[in-house]
Scaffold this active site. Structure first.
Site, short mmCIF file in Angstrom:
data_model
loop_
_atom_site.label_atom_id
_atom_site.label_comp_id
_atom_site.label_asym_id
_atom_site.label_seq_id
_atom_site.Cartn_x
_atom_site.Cartn_y
_atom_site.Cartn_z
N SER C 166 -13.65 -2.22 -9.49
CA SER C 166 -13.76 -0.81 -9.17
C SER C 166 -12.39 -0.20 -8.91
N HIS C 250 0.07 -8.18 0.66
CA HIS C 250 1.07 -7.27 1.18
C HIS C 250 1.10 -5.95 0.43
N HIS C 299 6.08 -13.05 4.42
CA HIS C 299 6.27 -12.80 5.86
C HIS C 299 4.95 -12.97 6.63
N LYS C 328 11.46 8.26 4.87
CA LYS C 328 10.29 9.14 4.88
C LYS C 328 10.12 9.79 6.25
N ARG C 447 -5.24 -14.51 18.04
CA ARG C 447 -6.26 -13.66 17.45
C ARG C 447 -7.43 -14.51 16.96
C1 HEA Z 1 -8.63 -0.20 7.85
C2 HEA Z 1 -8.73 -1.17 8.56
C3 HEA Z 1 -9.23 -1.29 9.97
C4 HEA Z 1 -9.76 -0.36 10.84
C5 HEA Z 1 -9.98 1.11 10.62
C6 HEA Z 1 -10.05 -1.08 12.06
C7 HEA Z 1 -10.60 -0.49 13.20
C8 HEA Z 1 -10.82 -1.15 14.39
N1 HEA Z 1 -10.61 -2.48 14.63
FE1 HEA Z 1 -9.98 -3.85 13.29
N2 HEA Z 1 -9.28 -5.23 11.96
C9 HEA Z 1 -8.82 -4.97 10.69
C10 HEA Z 1 -8.78 -3.74 10.07
C11 HEA Z 1 -9.23 -2.56 10.65
N3 HEA Z 1 -9.72 -2.41 11.90
C12 HEA Z 1 -8.35 -6.18 10.08
C13 HEA Z 1 -7.73 -6.31 8.69
C14 HEA Z 1 -8.55 -7.20 11.01
C15 HEA Z 1 -8.21 -8.67 10.87
C16 HEA Z 1 -9.41 -9.47 10.56
C17 HEA Z 1 -9.14 -10.92 10.51
O1 HEA Z 1 -8.55 -11.47 11.46
O2 HEA Z 1 -9.50 -11.54 9.50
C18 HEA Z 1 -9.13 -6.55 12.18
C19 HEA Z 1 -9.44 -7.25 13.35
C20 HEA Z 1 -9.80 -6.62 14.54
C21 HEA Z 1 -9.83 -7.27 15.80
C22 HEA Z 1 -9.44 -8.70 16.07
C23 HEA Z 1 -10.58 -9.61 15.87
C24 HEA Z 1 -10.17 -11.02 16.05
O3 HEA Z 1 -9.01 -11.37 15.87
O4 HEA Z 1 -11.06 -11.79 16.37
C25 HEA Z 1 -10.24 -6.33 16.72
C26 HEA Z 1 -10.39 -6.59 18.16
O5 HEA Z 1 -10.29 -5.77 18.94
C27 HEA Z 1 -10.44 -5.10 16.03
C28 HEA Z 1 -10.85 -3.91 16.61
C29 HEA Z 1 -10.93 -2.71 15.93
C30 HEA Z 1 -11.39 -1.48 16.55
C31 HEA Z 1 -11.84 -1.33 17.98
C32 HEA Z 1 -11.32 -0.52 15.57
C33 HEA Z 1 -11.69 0.93 15.75
O6 HEA Z 1 -10.66 1.76 15.30
C34 HEA Z 1 -12.97 1.21 15.05
C35 HEA Z 1 -13.43 2.57 15.37
C36 HEA Z 1 -14.74 2.95 14.75
C37 HEA Z 1 -15.88 2.98 15.39
C38 HEA Z 1 -15.96 2.57 16.81
C39 HEA Z 1 -17.14 3.39 14.71
C40 HEA Z 1 -17.63 4.71 15.10
C41 HEA Z 1 -18.86 4.84 15.90
C42 HEA Z 1 -20.02 4.15 15.92
C43 HEA Z 1 -20.25 2.88 15.17
C44 HEA Z 1 -21.15 4.62 16.67
C45 HEA Z 1 -21.47 3.83 17.88
C46 HEA Z 1 -20.46 4.00 18.92
C47 HEA Z 1 -20.71 4.07 20.24
C48 HEA Z 1 -22.08 4.14 20.79
C49 HEA Z 1 -19.57 4.04 21.21
N4 HEA Z 1 -10.17 -5.30 14.68
C1 HEA Z 2 -0.98 0.12 6.48
C2 HEA Z 2 -0.73 -1.08 6.64
C3 HEA Z 2 0.56 -1.72 7.02
C4 HEA Z 2 1.85 -1.24 7.00
C5 HEA Z 2 2.35 0.10 6.55
C6 HEA Z 2 2.68 -2.31 7.48
C7 HEA Z 2 4.06 -2.21 7.59
C8 HEA Z 2 4.89 -3.26 7.93
N1 HEA Z 2 4.50 -4.51 8.31
FE1 HEA Z 2 2.58 -5.14 8.54
N2 HEA Z 2 0.70 -5.87 8.49
C9 HEA Z 2 -0.43 -5.18 8.14
C10 HEA Z 2 -0.49 -3.88 7.71
C11 HEA Z 2 0.63 -3.06 7.53
N3 HEA Z 2 1.92 -3.40 7.81
C12 HEA Z 2 -1.61 -6.00 8.28
C13 HEA Z 2 -3.04 -5.60 7.98
C14 HEA Z 2 -1.15 -7.24 8.74
C15 HEA Z 2 -1.95 -8.47 9.16
C16 HEA Z 2 -2.70 -9.13 8.09
C17 HEA Z 2 -3.47 -10.29 8.65
O1 HEA Z 2 -2.84 -11.30 8.97
O2 HEA Z 2 -4.71 -10.17 8.80
C18 HEA Z 2 0.30 -7.11 8.84
C19 HEA Z 2 1.12 -8.16 9.22
C20 HEA Z 2 2.50 -8.11 9.17
C21 HEA Z 2 3.33 -9.26 9.33
C22 HEA Z 2 2.86 -10.69 9.50
C23 HEA Z 2 2.84 -11.08 10.90
C24 HEA Z 2 2.24 -12.41 11.10
O3 HEA Z 2 1.08 -12.60 10.72
O4 HEA Z 2 2.92 -13.25 11.66
C25 HEA Z 2 4.64 -8.81 9.23
C26 HEA Z 2 5.83 -9.68 9.33
O5 HEA Z 2 6.85 -9.38 8.90
C27 HEA Z 2 4.58 -7.38 9.02
C28 HEA Z 2 5.68 -6.57 8.87
C29 HEA Z 2 5.63 -5.23 8.52
C30 HEA Z 2 6.81 -4.41 8.29
C31 HEA Z 2 8.24 -4.81 8.44
C32 HEA Z 2 6.33 -3.17 7.92
C33 HEA Z 2 7.19 -1.99 7.52
O6 HEA Z 2 6.70 -1.39 6.37
C34 HEA Z 2 7.28 -0.98 8.61
C35 HEA Z 2 8.39 -0.01 8.35
C36 HEA Z 2 8.44 1.13 9.31
C37 HEA Z 2 9.31 1.31 10.32
C38 HEA Z 2 10.34 0.29 10.64
C39 HEA Z 2 9.23 2.51 11.21
C40 HEA Z 2 9.92 3.74 10.71
C41 HEA Z 2 11.35 3.56 10.41
C42 HEA Z 2 12.37 4.20 11.03
C43 HEA Z 2 12.17 5.20 12.10
C44 HEA Z 2 13.72 3.91 10.52
C45 HEA Z 2 14.68 3.24 11.41
C46 HEA Z 2 14.23 1.94 11.87
C47 HEA Z 2 14.99 0.83 11.97
C48 HEA Z 2 16.28 0.62 11.29
C49 HEA Z 2 14.48 -0.27 12.84
N4 HEA Z 2 3.26 -6.99 8.98
CU LIG Z 3 2.85 -7.68 4.81
#
Ligand code: HEA
Ligand code: HEA
Ligand SMILES: [Cu+2]
Ligand code: CUA
Lengths: 288, 265, 522
Positions: C166, C250, C299, C328, C447
């Site tokens: 998709s 990544h 990383h 940016k 975690r």
């Molecule tokens: C886009 C990606 C995304 C988004 C939006 C979120 C949103 C949220 N995430 Fe998530 N999360 C991940 C991506 C994301 N996460 C990923 C990639 C992992 C890693 C998984 C892994 O380890 O494999 C992770 C893992 C992760 C963990 C760690 C779990 C673990 O390591 O065991 C936790 C724990 O606090 C957490 C919490 C939350 C919470 C509180 C929100 C909140 O922002 C959510 C808010 C939304 C709602 C709450 C829903 C709205 C309302 C209702 C459902 C109605 C009912 C509500 C009431 C009655 C109050 N997330």
């Molecule tokens: C939208 C998603 C998103 C984005 C944008 C990023 C952005 C970045 N991430 Fe992140 N990352 C995740 C989503 C994302 N990440 C998720 C989901 C995981 C966990 C996955 C999993 O294990 O389940 C993860 C995990 C993750 C790891 C692995 C950690 C670990 O498991 O041990 C690392 C390590 O390097 C990393 C680094 C970074 C860096 C360097 C950036 C950079 O792009 C950030 C750059 C931005 C800034 C630095 C701020 C603005 C800059 C300035 C104001 C300029 C001046 C600053 C300086 C000179 C310091 N990320």
């Molecule tokens: Cu990454």
């Protein structure tokens, strides 16, 4: 059906995509339950596949009709081209995952298991008897002793076949552009024959591997990468040859004109892509 | 909902009593101290950058409002300043990369170790083998924690000593000696981590990873498996008892004697 | 407006069949957005289960295996079911409007890219009800653990294939549209930033989704056909999966953030009443982020045991990403500088985005420092990092975009007071939820655990409270959407005073075929 004012053709209402999704779902549900050991899985899967084929047929028929009725303008043609180009790029990346695993196994994991490079302790502590020589099925000789597939013989022949088929399809393309139907149809027929010959040779090669070389999908990392890469490629050749057959039938029906034949070109691109991937396979899987 | 309110109320005392640990431990090994110092360095750098960036932003938000009658300026480009804010961050990063690389080189050097400990992760316990001394044992979560951790066990876990961080057989290691760990696993990937001894390393089935540390203070250090390894991933703790060299030697002797019995068992 | 009605008549179909058979970019965009909203609540409900269990130490609500299923499904559903469809939905609605096209380039394909999703997500979600449950090895699906799962595995793998298909088809369509459907005069360097970010994102999608498909295919054959890709005894390596996965993973996180950058780059200039600062450098920065994203994947794997040279390489390339990302951020601030700002809901969300995303970026940068990541890795510090970039990052950008364009899409203005209330609740609670996770993470909480040592109690309790508050705030969001859609048309064509771009030249709501006559771009 209508087109908008600037003449970019916009289809209205279509059932094919939705039905394709349904059949894909059925197909994968069936395949999954088959893998989990359910006997009815295969039936469900083939039902899904059959449905999918019907959908593909229906969808493409519609597109072909539209194309033949002349509602597509040049801009639509360009959209199709971009679509095909990027689709092929996605396929390239799909293959690269498997090439990557071959690279990783040969350059990293096997040397480490054999005591070279960074993870020396791996060999000392866990696999002291293992020596890494490619082709390898790993320290536990998974799948038993085997003979690897040599590059000479069938693979070399197949390389020749595919390269030739690349030429014949270009020959057919020239025929199409010159409005020389005989050249076109002969070229296509030749290409298709070469394609299926390739597949037949490969099937023979697999049978040979299984029955005489003890080389199987289960033969450690060598068997895994060998069959994954060649099998995935063979599947693409088969698809390509079927697509060429469809194009051939359309040519016989008189579709395509000298300056408007995207369908033909798309399939030809696909065929060249399959060809190039084979060269990669030949070098990295069979030869080096 | 009622449960939830009870939950809420029940936390109030813990909120007051809890020790609000908010930072990396500095640790008791050269490597953990290096990591801590780097951590603080980068943290302060980002805080300073953050203050600068957000400062300008909030200045602008406060002063450049329509409600204050500000007429928007016209500029939308300035090559000079764009070069500046590309090059300066780059230089800052280079400044960070140098000490980081030095630390990394040191951390990866596992040569000339005095004690070699082979660690094997299993679902869900650790096996430890002292390769030089021919001592080996399994180490699991201790029984009290193990009982309390069950779903609806009815045990108030805050009364369990070192809940989830206690094992039946702790590792004993000498202080002021370079310890080399050889890590592997028997089933799935695990990771061995004791925060105060420095970083973690994965235990991968079929491969051996190495790490080292040199503990400079006697004490008991606790850690946990740090790679998801199935349902009891949360329940395979690690306890290291760091003792003087003499005590260590005594312990080894004891173990060697016990080992025969243990092996038979 | 009249043209709108005309075309609907011409379309004949009404009710459910309209949506099933539609080839219209707006209908499909709407479908994507509704699916995304639904999945956001489903994934959010799972997050709330996770948070509820973590409210206190000890196991109170779920058993560990179910907890792991929740973690896995929460992440997969949020990423593939909520965030990606939301961004594609925005692309579907906006790209034709912004580049002056009548529709997407390949309308039937567009229908297909959408309609694969509900089926794929349904198949994935159904595994929760299987014996043995859903996959429970984390969204990263590492072998060998994932191979231990029950009957769910093949279903989950094929659903990932379908989700990938998709995305690829959607991305192909977006690229073809952008490259081929622009109004005369709209050169690449005149395209709105949102379109640019999506062009680059689509490229990333096509490049990496097939790689994920390859990786999970190898999982499948390892489990069912006896291959040895990820088994040492046959010469493979479990870590090999991680390399292939993160080669996808990544870039995937930048797929989730780049369109969000595009949204922010659209909203900030509008409410600053000033042109986007440094357009060219924004384009180059986006492209550099995308290109760099291909060479930083390891990383995520600093602790797997990599040769020193590899660790240094991946550390440095990862750090480099801070430079274009910084560009940016600085450009956005320079756009605001000496502007004439107002603070409507979309602007508020965008401002919060800048601050909170940057905080997430900073923690990302800290994790890029390999020797310290040995400490951070697989702790709640990571969880805090990625929720900062994903929730007040990407999700905020999506919410901002909805507030920003909803009046254009529907012709109806949302209630500004309610919108601002939604903003403040969301922003406060998101911080209460995720900020304390930095602390527990640093203090040593791993975690993916359902239960933890008692010293982590306080911050976990706070985080849980925050997450429930966040959830309630999103119910307000639903109400705002409902209320907006219920009322009569109230919005002007050019909804916002400072708005610029082709979409604002059309009526609100725009006609069925966005631009029948290609507009002229100077
Ligand atoms: C886009 C990606 C995304 C988004 C939006 C979120 C949103 C949220 N995430 Fe998530 N999360 C991940 C991506 C994301 N996460 C990923 C990639 C992992 C890693 C998984 C892994 O380890 O494999 C992770 C893992 C992760 C963990 C760690 C779990 C673990 O390591 O065991 C936790 C724990 O606090 C957490 C919490 C939350 C919470 C509180 C929100 C909140 O922002 C959510 C808010 C939304 C709602 C709450 C829903 C709205 C309302 C209702 C459902 C109605 C009912 C509500 C009431 C009655 C109050 N997330
Ligand atoms: C939208 C998603 C998103 C984005 C944008 C990023 C952005 C970045 N991430 Fe992140 N990352 C995740 C989503 C994302 N990440 C998720 C989901 C995981 C966990 C996955 C999993 O294990 O389940 C993860 C995990 C993750 C790891 C692995 C950690 C670990 O498991 O041990 C690392 C390590 O390097 C990393 C680094 C970074 C860096 C360097 C950036 C950079 O792009 C950030 C750059 C931005 C800034 C630095 C701020 C603005 C800059 C300035 C104001 C300029 C001046 C600053 C300086 C000179 C310091 N990320
Ligand atoms: Cu990454
Ligand atoms: Cu062992 Cu987690």
């Amino acid at each position: 059906m209508s087109s908008s004012n600037n003449n970019y053709y916009l289809p209205h209402g279509t059932k094919w995509p939705f039905l394709s999704s349904v059949s894909l779902l059925i197909l994968f549900l069936g395949l999954s339950s088959f893998l989990n050991g359910s006997p009815s899985g295969m039936t469900i899967m083939f039902t899904g596949l059959a449905l999918l084929l019907i959908m593909v047929y229906g969808w493409f028929s519609t597109v072909i009709q539209e194309s033949e009725s002349g509602v597509y303008n040049l801009q639509v043609d360009v959209s199709f081209r971009w679509g095909m180009v990027w689709f092929i790029f996605s396929e390239v990346m799909f293959f690269s995952a498997f090439f990557g695993s071959l690279y990783y196994a040969r350059e990293l994991s096997l040397p480490w298991l054999g005591g070279d490079g960074y993870k020396t302790a791996t060999n000392l502590v866990l696999w002291p008897q293992f020596e890494n020589v490619w082709p390898s099925n790993g320290p536990l000789n998974v799948g038993g002793d085997f003979t690897f597939m040599k590059a000479s013989g069938i693979p070399a022949l197949n390389t020749l076949i595919l390269l030739t088929s690349g030429l014949t399809v270009t020959y057919a393309h020239h025929g199409l552009k010159e409005q020389n139907r005989k050249k076109l149809i002969n070229g296509l027929i030749l290409t298709i024959l070469l394609g299926f010959t390739f597949v037949a040779f490969q099937a023979y090669e697999y049978i040979h591997a299984y029955s005489e070389l003890n080389l199987k999908l289960t033969t450690g990392i060598y068997g895994s990468t060998f069959f994954m890469l060649t099998g995935f490629h063979g599947f693409h050749v088969t698809l390509g040859a079927i697509m060429l057959t469809v194009i051939l039938l359309r040519c016989i029906k008189g579709h395509f004109s000298g300056d408007n034949h995207f369908g033909f070109e798309a399939v030809a691109w696909y065929w060249h892509f399959v060809d190039v991937v084979w060269l990669g396979l030949f070098v990295f899987v069979y030869w080096l | 909902m009622r449960n939830f309110i009870v939950f809420l109320l029940s936390t109030i005392p813990t909120l007051a009593l809890g020790d609000w640990e908010v930072n990396l431990p500095r640790g008791v090994t050269p490597t953990s101290v290096l990591a801590y110092d780097l951590h603080m360095l980068i943290f302060y750098i980002t805080v300073i950058i953050g203050i600068g960036v957000f400062g300008v932003m909030f200045y602008s938000i406060i002063h450049h409002r329509k409600s204050k009658g500000v007429v928007p300026a016209n500029f939308h480009e300035n090559t000079k300043i764009e070069i500046v804010w590309t090059v300066i961050p780059f230089l800052i990063l280079v400044g960070m990369a140098i000490p980081a690389t030095q630390a990394l080189i040191l951390m990866e050097d596992t040569s000339e170790a005095e004690v070699t400990l082979k660690v094997t992760g299993y679902q869900w316990m650790w096996k430890y083998e002292y390769l030089e001394d021919n001592v080996s044992f399994l180490s699991r979560i201790d029984s009290e924690s193990n009982k309390a951790r069950k779903l609806n066990s009815g045990v108030d876990v805050s009364n369990v000593k070192n809940y989830l961080l206690e094992v039946d057989n702790p590792i004993v290691l000498p202080v002021n000696a370079k310890i080399r760990l050889l890590l592997t696993a028997g089933d799935v990937i695990h990771a061995w981590w004791v925060p105060e001894l420095g970083g973690k390393k994965d235990a991968v089935p079929g491969f051996v990873n190495e790490m080292w540390f040199n503990i400079n203070k006697p004490g008991i250090y606790r850690g946990q498996c740090a790679e998801l390894c199935g349902k009891d991933h949360a329940f395979m703790p690690i306890v290291v008892k760091a003792v003087s060299k003499a005590e260590y030697e005594k312990w080894v002797m004891n173990q060697q004697n016990n080992n025969k019995i243990a092996n038979k068992k | 407006m009249n043209t709108d009605a005309d075309h609907l008549h011409e379309d004949h179909k009404t009710g459910i069949m309209r949506w099933i058979t539609t080839t219209n970019h707006k209908d499909i965009g709407t479908l994507y957005l509704f699916l995304s909203l639904t999945m956001f609540f489903v994934g959010g409900a799972m997050a709330l289960i996770i948070r509820a269990e973590l409210f206190q130490p000890g196991l109170q609500l779920v058993n560990p295996d179910f907890f792991n299923q929740m973690t896995t499904m929460h992440a997969l559903i949020m990423i593939f079911g909520a965030l990606m469809p939301a961004l594609v939905g925005l692309a579907n609605w906006q790209i034709p409007l912004m580049i002056g096209a009548p529709d997407m380039a390949l309308p039937r394909l567009n229908n297909w890219s959408f309609w694969i999703l509900p089926f794929a997500l349904g198949m994935l979600g159904s595994t929760l009800f299987f014996e043995g449950g859903a996959p429970a090895a984390g969204w990263t699906l590492y072998p060998p653990l994932v191979l231990q799962g029950g009957d769910a595995l093949p279903y989950a793998i094929f659903s990932i294939h379908l989700l990938g298909l998709s995305s690829i088809l959607g991305a192909i369509n977006i690229i073809a549209t952008i490259l081929n459907m622009r109004a005369p005069g709209m050169t690449l360097m005149k395209m709105p930033m949102f379109v640019w970010t999506w062009l680059i994102t689509a490229f990333l999608l096509i490049a990496v989704m097939p790689v994920l498909a390859g990786a999970v295919t190898m999982l499948l054959t390892d489990r069912f056909f006896g291959t040895s890709f990820f088994t040492a005894s046959g010469g493979g390596d479990p870590v090999m999966f991680q390399h292939i996965f993160w080669f996808f993973g990544h870039p995937e996180v930048y797929i989730l953030i780049l369109p969000a950058f595009g949204v922010i780059s659209t909203i900030i200039p509008t409410f600053s009443r000033k042109k986007l600062f440094g357009y060219d450098s924004m384009v180059y920065a986006t492209a550099s982020i995308a290109l760099l994203s291909f060479i930083v994947w390891a990383h995520h794997m600093f602790t797997v045991g990599m040769p020193l040279a590899g660790e240094i390489f991946f550390m440095m390339t990862t750090m480099l990403i801070a430079v274009p990302t910084g560009v940016k951020v600085f450009n956005w601030i320079a756009t605001m500088w000496k502007g004439s700002m107002t603070f409507e809901t979309p602007m508020l969300f965008s401002l919060a985005f800048i601050v909170l995303f940057t905080i997430g970026g900073f923690s990302g940068l800290m994790m890029a420092i390999t020797p310290v990541d040995f400490q951070y890795h697989d702790t709640y510090f990571i969880v805090a990092h990625f929720h900062y970039v994903l929730v007040p990052g990407s999700v905020f950008a999506v919410i901002a975009a909805v507030y920003f364009w909803l009046p254009k899409w529907t012709g109806k203005m949302y209630d500004e007071t309610l919108g601002k209330t939604h903003f403040w609740l969301t922003t406060i609670f998101v911080n209460i939820t995720f900020f304390p996770q930095h602390f527990v993470g640093l203090a040593g909480m791993p975690r993916r655990i359902p239960d933890y040592a008692v010293q982590f109690t306080d911050f976990n309790a706070i985080s849980t409270i925050g997450s429930f508050g966040f959830g309630i705030a999103q119910i307000l969001f639903l109400y705002i959407l409902y209320k907006t859609l219920k009322q009569d048309v109230t919005a002007d064509n050019k909804v916002w005073e400072g708005a610029e771009g082709l979409e604002w030249t059309l009526p609100s709501p725009p006609p069925y075929h966005s631009f029948e006559e290609p507009p002229k771009v100077e």
